[in-house]
Design a protein around this motif. Structure first.
Motif, PDB file in Angstrom:
ATOM      1  N   VAL A  47      49.591  -6.227  -3.647  1.00  0.00           N
ATOM      2  CA  VAL A  47      49.409  -6.978  -2.466  1.00  0.00           C
ATOM      3  C   VAL A  47      50.594  -8.139  -2.641  1.00  0.00           C
ATOM      4  O   VAL A  47      50.508  -8.768  -3.639  1.00  0.00           O
ATOM      5  CB  VAL A  47      48.160  -7.541  -2.520  1.00  0.00           C
ATOM      6  N   GLY A  48      51.257  -8.186  -1.655  1.00  0.00           N
ATOM      7  CA  GLY A  48      52.309  -9.301  -1.513  1.00  0.00           C
ATOM      8  C   GLY A  48      53.389  -9.253  -0.348  1.00  0.00           C
ATOM      9  O   GLY A  48      53.136  -8.364   0.357  1.00  0.00           O
ATOM     10  N   SER A  49      54.208 -10.292  -0.410  1.00  0.00           N
ATOM     11  CA  SER A  49      54.999 -10.274   0.585  1.00  0.00           C
ATOM     12  C   SER A  49      56.344 -11.130   0.096  1.00  0.00           C
ATOM     13  O   SER A  49      56.199 -11.702  -0.918  1.00  0.00           O
ATOM     14  CB  SER A  49      54.606 -11.132   1.854  1.00  0.00           C
ATOM     15  N   GLY A  50      57.661 -10.923   0.915  1.00  0.00           N
ATOM     16  CA  GLY A  50      58.607 -11.691   0.399  1.00  0.00           C
ATOM     17  C   GLY A  50      59.998 -10.820   0.744  1.00  0.00           C
ATOM     18  O   GLY A  50      59.831  -9.439   1.168  1.00  0.00           O
ATOM     19  N   GLU A  51      60.962 -11.271   0.851  1.00  0.00           N
ATOM     20  CA  GLU A  51      62.130 -10.788   1.130  1.00  0.00           C
ATOM     21  C   GLU A  51      62.999 -10.237  -0.091  1.00  0.00           C
ATOM     22  O   GLU A  51      62.921 -10.776  -1.200  1.00  0.00           O
ATOM     23  CB  GLU A  51      63.105 -11.512   2.042  1.00  0.00           C
ATOM     24  N   ARG A  52      64.218  -9.615   0.173  1.00  0.00           N
ATOM     25  CA  ARG A  52      65.096  -9.340  -0.947  1.00  0.00           C
ATOM     26  C   ARG A  52      64.444  -8.799  -2.111  1.00  0.00           C
ATOM     27  O   ARG A  52      64.755  -8.916  -3.433  1.00  0.00           O
ATOM     28  CB  ARG A  52      65.880 -10.488  -1.503  1.00  0.00           C
ATOM     29  N   ASN A  53      63.753  -7.584  -1.928  1.00  0.00           N
ATOM     30  CA  ASN A  53      63.002  -6.772  -2.909  1.00  0.00           C
ATOM     31  C   ASN A  53      62.202  -7.515  -3.625  1.00  0.00           C
ATOM     32  O   ASN A  53      62.183  -7.457  -5.177  1.00  0.00           O
ATOM     33  CB  ASN A  53      64.105  -5.850  -3.705  1.00  0.00           C
ATOM     34  N   ALA A  54      61.598  -8.351  -3.205  1.00  0.00           N
ATOM     35  CA  ALA A  54      60.159  -9.295  -3.812  1.00  0.00           C
ATOM     36  C   ALA A  54      59.453  -8.333  -4.679  1.00  0.00           C
ATOM     37  O   ALA A  54      58.824  -7.407  -4.079  1.00  0.00           O
ATOM     38  CB  ALA A  54      59.731 -10.097  -2.906  1.00  0.00           C
ATOM     39  N   MET A  55      59.343  -8.556  -5.863  1.00  0.00           N
ATOM     40  CA  MET A  55      58.538  -7.666  -6.925  1.00  0.00           C
ATOM     41  C   MET A  55      57.232  -7.988  -6.529  1.00  0.00           C
ATOM     42  O   MET A  55      56.522  -9.149  -6.748  1.00  0.00           O
ATOM     43  CB  MET A  55      58.670  -7.769  -8.282  1.00  0.00           C
ATOM     44  N   THR A  56      56.137  -7.135  -6.305  1.00  0.00           N
ATOM     45  CA  THR A  56      54.935  -7.128  -5.805  1.00  0.00           C
ATOM     46  C   THR A  56      54.013  -6.777  -7.088  1.00  0.00           C
ATOM     47  O   THR A  56      52.819  -7.381  -7.337  1.00  0.00           O
ATOM     48  CB  THR A  56      54.445  -6.455  -4.574  1.00  0.00           C
ATOM     49  N   GLY A  57      54.454  -5.904  -7.628  1.00  0.00           N
ATOM     50  CA  GLY A  57      53.877  -5.514  -8.945  1.00  0.00           C
ATOM     51  C   GLY A  57      54.458  -4.402  -9.696  1.00  0.00           C
ATOM     52  O   GLY A  57      55.100  -3.199  -9.193  1.00  0.00           O
ATOM     53  N   GLN A  58      53.901  -4.117 -10.966  1.00  0.00           N
ATOM     54  CA  GLN A  58      54.316  -3.018 -11.766  1.00  0.00           C
ATOM     55  C   GLN A  58      52.974  -2.491 -12.714  1.00  0.00           C
ATOM     56  O   GLN A  58      52.273  -3.132 -13.041  1.00  0.00           O
ATOM     57  CB  GLN A  58      55.393  -3.178 -12.587  1.00  0.00           C
ATOM     58  N   TRP A  59      52.944  -1.182 -12.660  1.00  0.00           N
ATOM     59  CA  TRP A  59      51.727  -0.450 -13.447  1.00  0.00           C
ATOM     60  C   TRP A  59      52.288   0.665 -14.077  1.00  0.00           C
ATOM     61  O   TRP A  59      53.312   1.319 -13.749  1.00  0.00           O
ATOM     62  CB  TRP A  59      50.664  -0.122 -12.484  1.00  0.00           C
ATOM     63  N   THR A  60      51.620   1.189 -15.103  1.00  0.00           N
ATOM     64  CA  THR A  60      52.029   2.643 -15.537  1.00  0.00           C
ATOM     65  C   THR A  60      50.968   3.482 -15.559  1.00  0.00           C
ATOM     66  O   THR A  60      49.504   3.074 -15.633  1.00  0.00           O
ATOM     67  CB  THR A  60      52.223   2.461 -16.959  1.00  0.00           C
ATOM     68  N   ILE A  61      50.818   4.720 -15.370  1.00  0.00           N
ATOM     69  CA  ILE A  61      49.789   5.797 -15.224  1.00  0.00           C
ATOM     70  C   ILE A  61      50.187   6.977 -16.063  1.00  0.00           C
ATOM     71  O   ILE A  61      51.279   7.179 -16.300  1.00  0.00           O
ATOM     72  CB  ILE A  61      49.584   6.353 -13.924  1.00  0.00           C
ATOM     73  N   VAL A  62      49.264   7.691 -16.580  1.00  0.00           N
ATOM     74  CA  VAL A  62      49.725   8.949 -17.186  1.00  0.00           C
ATOM     75  C   VAL A  62      49.233   9.904 -16.051  1.00  0.00           C
ATOM     76  O   VAL A  62      48.020   9.974 -15.671  1.00  0.00           O
ATOM     77  CB  VAL A  62      48.543   9.171 -18.347  1.00  0.00           C
ATOM     78  N   ALA A  63      50.095  10.859 -15.844  1.00  0.00           N
ATOM     79  CA  ALA A  63      50.188  11.607 -14.540  1.00  0.00           C
ATOM     80  C   ALA A  63      49.176  12.916 -15.025  1.00  0.00           C
ATOM     81  O   ALA A  63      49.106  13.194 -16.098  1.00  0.00           O
ATOM     82  CB  ALA A  63      51.439  12.139 -14.157  1.00  0.00           C
ATOM     83  N   SER A  64      48.539  13.268 -14.112  1.00  0.00           N
ATOM     84  CA  SER A  64      47.617  14.479 -14.276  1.00  0.00           C
ATOM     85  C   SER A  64      47.690  15.494 -13.140  1.00  0.00           C
ATOM     86  O   SER A  64      47.691  15.193 -11.928  1.00  0.00           O
ATOM     87  CB  SER A  64      46.346  14.052 -14.235  1.00  0.00           C
ATOM     88  N   ALA A  65      48.244  16.695 -13.510  1.00  0.00           N
ATOM     89  CA  ALA A  65      48.256  17.714 -12.624  1.00  0.00           C
ATOM     90  C   ALA A  65      47.381  18.208 -11.914  1.00  0.00           C
ATOM     91  O   ALA A  65      47.043  18.669 -10.877  1.00  0.00           O
ATOM     92  CB  ALA A  65      48.967  18.999 -13.241  1.00  0.00           C
ATOM     93  N   ARG A  66      45.886  17.875 -12.647  1.00  0.00           N
ATOM     94  CA  ARG A  66      44.445  18.253 -11.959  1.00  0.00           C
ATOM     95  C   ARG A  66      44.007  17.238 -10.780  1.00  0.00           C
ATOM     96  O   ARG A  66      42.971  17.616 -10.566  1.00  0.00           O
ATOM     97  CB  ARG A  66      43.513  18.676 -13.171  1.00  0.00           C
ATOM     98  N   ALA A  67      44.838  16.136 -10.978  1.00  0.00           N
ATOM     99  CA  ALA A  67      44.092  14.997 -10.255  1.00  0.00           C
ATOM    100  C   ALA A  67      44.943  14.726  -9.066  1.00  0.00           C
ATOM    101  O   ALA A  67      46.229  14.755  -8.941  1.00  0.00           O
ATOM    102  CB  ALA A  67      44.032  13.611 -11.083  1.00  0.00           C
ATOM    103  N   LYS A  68      44.189  14.675  -7.720  1.00  0.00           N
ATOM    104  CA  LYS A  68      44.680  14.216  -6.540  1.00  0.00           C
ATOM    105  C   LYS A  68      45.090  12.726  -6.619  1.00  0.00           C
ATOM    106  O   LYS A  68      44.364  11.795  -6.709  1.00  0.00           O
ATOM    107  CB  LYS A  68      44.107  14.669  -5.437  1.00  0.00           C
ATOM    108  N   LEU A  69      46.513  12.286  -6.568  1.00  0.00           N
ATOM    109  CA  LEU A  69      47.115  10.872  -6.595  1.00  0.00           C
ATOM    110  C   LEU A  69      47.433  10.504  -5.067  1.00  0.00           C
ATOM    111  O   LEU A  69      48.200  11.268  -4.431  1.00  0.00           O
ATOM    112  CB  LEU A  69      48.349  10.840  -7.329  1.00  0.00           C
TER     113      LEU A  69
END
Length: 128
Positions: A47-69
């Motif tokens: 959640v966020g706002s701002g101009e000039r590609n304001a960073m709202t967040g970053q996260w890492t996940i492990v992808a799973s072919a069996r899961a609906k993302l």
């Protein structure tokens, strides 16, 4: 390509078992929200706002072919306003450059037409 349906996007192009970086930026004065779910479980919300590609967040996940993302894009025009679901989406990728991979989903909330109000990026390295 991701499957776009209104303000939601189903992502199935991520390789199974690979760690994927998820990054969200905004280019809007309106507050943007992306909720990322896997099999109906909320993984993270940005959640966020701002101009000039304001960073709202970053996260890492492990992808799973069996899961609906799913990624759900919403925005609000005032601080206490309802979350609106009228953002329109476009996507690109996955693109492969050497061992680097990128998949992008962009949202337009209707205050202009540049499709950069909220940008969701998935990036990962191909296994060697």
């Amino acid at each position: 390509m991701p499957q776009l349906n209104g303000n939601t996007c189903e992502i199935s192009e991520l390789p199974d078992g690979v760690t994927v970086t998820v990054k969200v930026t905004t280019n809007s004065r309106h507050t943007q929200k992306i909720t990322l779910t896997r099999n109906d479980e909320v993984l993270c919300a940005f959640v966020g706002s701002g101009e000039r590609n304001a960073m709202t967040g970053q996260w890492t996940i492990v992808a799973s072919a069996r899961a609906k993302l799913l990624a759900k894009f919403e925005y609000q025009t005032d601080i206490n306003a309802e979350w609106r679901k009228s953002s329109q989406l476009k996507s690109g990728g996955p693109y492969t450059i050497g061992s680097y991979n990128l998949l992008v989903v962009v949202a337009e909330n209707g205050d202009d037409a540049d499709y950069n109000d909220c940008v969701l990026e998935f990036s990962w390295s191909s296994p060697t």
